[in-house]
Structures are given as structure tokens and as C-alpha cells.
Design an enzyme around this catalytic site. Structure first.
Site, PDB file in Angstrom:
ATOM      1  N   GLY A   1       0.854  -1.182   0.000  1.00 40.17           N
ATOM      2  CA  GLY A   1       0.000   0.000   0.000  1.00 40.17           C
ATOM      3  C   GLY A   1       0.892   1.234   0.000  1.00 40.17           C
TER       4      GLY A   1
ATOM      5  N   ASP B   1      -1.806  -7.190   7.337  1.00 37.99           N
ATOM      6  CA  ASP B   1      -3.247  -6.922   7.193  1.00 37.99           C
ATOM      7  C   ASP B   1      -3.748  -7.415   5.831  1.00 37.99           C
ATOM      8  OD1 ASP B   1      -1.828  -4.957   5.808  1.00 37.99           O
ATOM      9  OD2 ASP B   1      -3.403  -3.455   6.090  1.00 37.99           O
TER      10      ASP B   1
END
Ligand code: QUE
Length: 340
Positions: A65, A144
Site C-alpha cells: 500500500g 493486514d
């Protein structure tokens, strides 16, 4: 400006192609939104039978990300930083529950957010260029994007090893651990994509036919030591076990863990206890979002991103190990994550 997501239709295949080469195709909010929008259209388009996910020319697949932008947003309003994870996890969930098969071509660096878009796919292709890792504890967060689910389903104590050390796996390792369903040479991928687009019903046969012998997987030789030393869910016990081994690899592994955020390591270990108790992926993502909201407010995230990705000094000054129980409390309903 060129599109950071290219989404051509090739025959019966919808192709999602990551195209941000300067940042190793790491996902920013615009890319997450575009992928979501395209997938929703393809979901209801009878001409699209299968979704292929790959990267544009050059090195790939997806480095994660866009955590630098998220960390900068934190300096202003925390809400802006939360918004990225909220929408990224919606995309992860949309892919996980997508009614058409997906094929992810993990032909290069596949880390963090890249794992989150590859692992929901029914078919996950590794190559000799695959480098797979969940390196979040290096920047003060935890594995995550569904990592709690994907990691905790791995054999033995590999999940704990990957989460605490940020260890990199080869394509052969991914195939041996079943993170990848197929192992193809990189130069066979164009043929694979063309044949799948022409005949999506035969995707499995096509990938089988183009598969080659998997090279030796280095991680397999380490499994006995991994299972023994990572047997505990307590960080101190794991480190003590590695320190007690008379083995250079164990010493390197302990040193790698000691370089990570202690609080992020403790959160990761606890998550790997909680994730298998989540009935559905939606429950996993709700838990991970609540955790992430707490973790980005904890100083180790901003410090980790500064030290590893902005200043690149590689010397994060971590907080002492925090009590992490409160991080696992559900969010108030108005703040909680929900699927699309
Ligand atoms: C942990 C992470 C990320 C990381 C390194 C970590 C991450 C991420 C990147 C990254 C790498 C290269 C780039 C870029 C980002 O590195 O999420 O833009 O060019 O995206 O230790 O979670």
C-alpha cells in the site's frame, strides 16, 4: 497522466493491470477506487468470465500500500489515513467474494497490499521472479489485507515466522507452502494469459500445462526449526528459543525480529490467535480494520515509515512494548468497517 490501473478486456477475460512502475506498483487510493469500480462493472457483465491481475512492463508485481502517503495524511487528519485502509479492505473483500474466478500473476515483488489482491484469487501464479513477503512489522503495523486469514492457514508456525521477521519467500517457497497454486516460468505468462482469455473454462488445465518443475524451496529446510522456535504466541518466548539454538540462521532470524516494532510483533501474534476464530472473511476484515485504526495512531507507524521509506535511515526508534489488549476492542459502530 497515464492511468495507474489499466483494465483492458481481452476475449472473455477482464484484465486488471497495475501501472505505477516508479513505486513498484504499490496501491494508492485512486488505484483502489478504480479497481473496485472496474470489478463491480465486470461482476455484472456476462461477457467477462474471468479476471486476470498482473502488472505493466518492468519490475512487479505490487510492493504494498502507499504507506508514505498514508503516513503524511496522518500529520493532518487521521480520518484521511483511515480512509485508505477502509477502502482497500473493501476491495480485498470484494475480490474474496467475487463470483468469477481470478488469476493473479505474482511475477515480482508481492508484498503487503499486493498479497491482499493476489491471495483472494482462485489461481495464484508464482515465477522465478516472485518475492513474497508480509513486511508490515518493519514499519510498526501488522500483516493486514486479510493476512490474518491467509497466514494463519499455513502449515505449522510459518505464519508467526513470516509476520515477525518480514522474511521473503521465493516463488518456489510460495508453491511449496501453497500460497501459489502454480509455478510457471516468467516467459510463459504471455502465452498463459492469451490462452486463458481465449478459453477461460480451461484456466486450470492451461496453467497445469504451462507449469514447470518447481526448484528447491529454501523455506522447507527451515520448517522444523520454525515450528520449534515459533511454537509460542509470546514474543519473548520465541526470541529465547531462537537465542538458545546453536545455529547461524536462528541468530539472523532473532536479529531480524529485534529490528521490528515490538508492539507490532505482539499485535501480530495475537491477531494470528484471533483470526482462525473469525467465522467469515468479513469478520476478519472488520477485526483487522479496528486493529489498523489503533496501530496507525500508535507512534511506531509514523516512525517506521519515516525510518524505512522516507528518510531511509533504517534506524526506527520504537516505543517500548505496549499493552495491546485495548487494540483488539471493536470500534464504535459509526467508525467500524463494513463491506461494499
Ligand atoms: C513494509 C511495508 C511496505 C514497504 C516496506 C515495508 C509497503 C510498501 C512499500 C513500498 C516499497 C517500494 C516502493 C513503494 C512502497 O514498502 O507497504 O512506493 O516504491 O508499499 O517494510 O508495508
Amino acid at each position: 497522466m497515464t492511468d495507474t490501473i489499466v483494465s483492458p478486456r481481452v476475449g472473455a477475460a477482464g484484465c486488471l493491470r497495475l501501472n505505477r512502475p516508479k513505486a513498484l506498483h504499490s496501491l494508492d487510493l485512486a488505484m483502489v477506487r478504480r479497481m473496485t469500480q472496474v470489478l463491480l462493472a465486470w461482476r455484472d457483465d456476462p461477457e467477462v468470465r474471468i479476471v486476470l491481475i498482473d502488472h505493466a512492463e518492468g519490475r512487479g508485481f505490487c510492493a504494498g500500500g502507499d504507506v508514505v502517503t498514508i503516513a503524511r495524511a496522518l500529520e493532518g487528519h487521521e480520518q484521511a489515513a483511515r480512509a485508505f485502509f477502509f477502502e482497500e479492505y473493501r476491495l480485498n473483500h470484494l475480490m474474496y467474494t467475487f463470483p468469477k474466478p481470478g488469476v493473479a500473476f505474482m511475477d515480482g515483488v508481492t508484498m503487503g497490499g499486493g498479497v491482499g489482491i493476489a491471495c483472494p484469487c482462485r489461481y495464484r501464479v508464482a515465477t522465478e521472479r516472485t518475492v513474497f513477503a508480509m513486511p508490515e512489522t518493519a514499519i510498526g503495523i501488522f500483516p493486514d489485507v486479510g493476512g490474518g486469514r491467509y497466514l494463519s492457514r499455513l502449515r505449522g508456525r510459518v505464519a508467526q515466522y513470516l509476520a515477525l521477521t518480514s522474511a521473503r519467500l521465493s516463488g518456489a517457497d510460495c508453491k511449496a507452502l501453497r500460497l501459489a497454486t502454480h509455478y510457471l516460468p516468467s516467459d510463459a505468462l504471455d502465452e498463459a494469459k492469451a490462452r486463458i482469455a481465449a478459453d477461460p473454462f480451461r484456466v486450470e488445465a492451461i496453467l497445469d500445462e504451462l507449469s514447470v518443475a518447481v526448484p528447491e524451496a529454501p523455506v522447507m529446510a527451515r520448517l522444523p526449526l520454525i515450528d520449534r522456535c515459533f511454537a509460542s504466541d509470546d514474543l519473548g518466548t520465541i526470541l529465547a528459543c531462537l537465542d538458545a539454538e546453536d545455529d547461524g540462521w536462528a541468530a539472523e532470524t532473532a536479529a531480524a525480529i529485534r529490528a521490528k516494532s515490538p508492539t507490532a510483533c505482539a499485535v501480530s501474534l495475537r491477531m494470528l490467535v484471533e483470526s482462525p476464530k473469525q467465522p467469515h472473511f468479513v469478520d476478519e476484515m472488520r477485526m483487522e480494520y479496528a486493529l489498523m485504526v489503533r496501530m496507525i495512531a500508535f507512534p511506531d507507524f509514523a516512525e517506521g515509515v519515516r525510518a524505512l521509506l522516507i528518510d531511509k535511515t533504517g534506524d526506527p526508534a520504537w516505543q517500548p512494548l505496549a499493552d495491546t489488549d485495548s487494540f483488539f476492542e471493536p470500534l464504535a459502530p459509526i467508525d467500524a468497517w463494513s463491506p461494499l
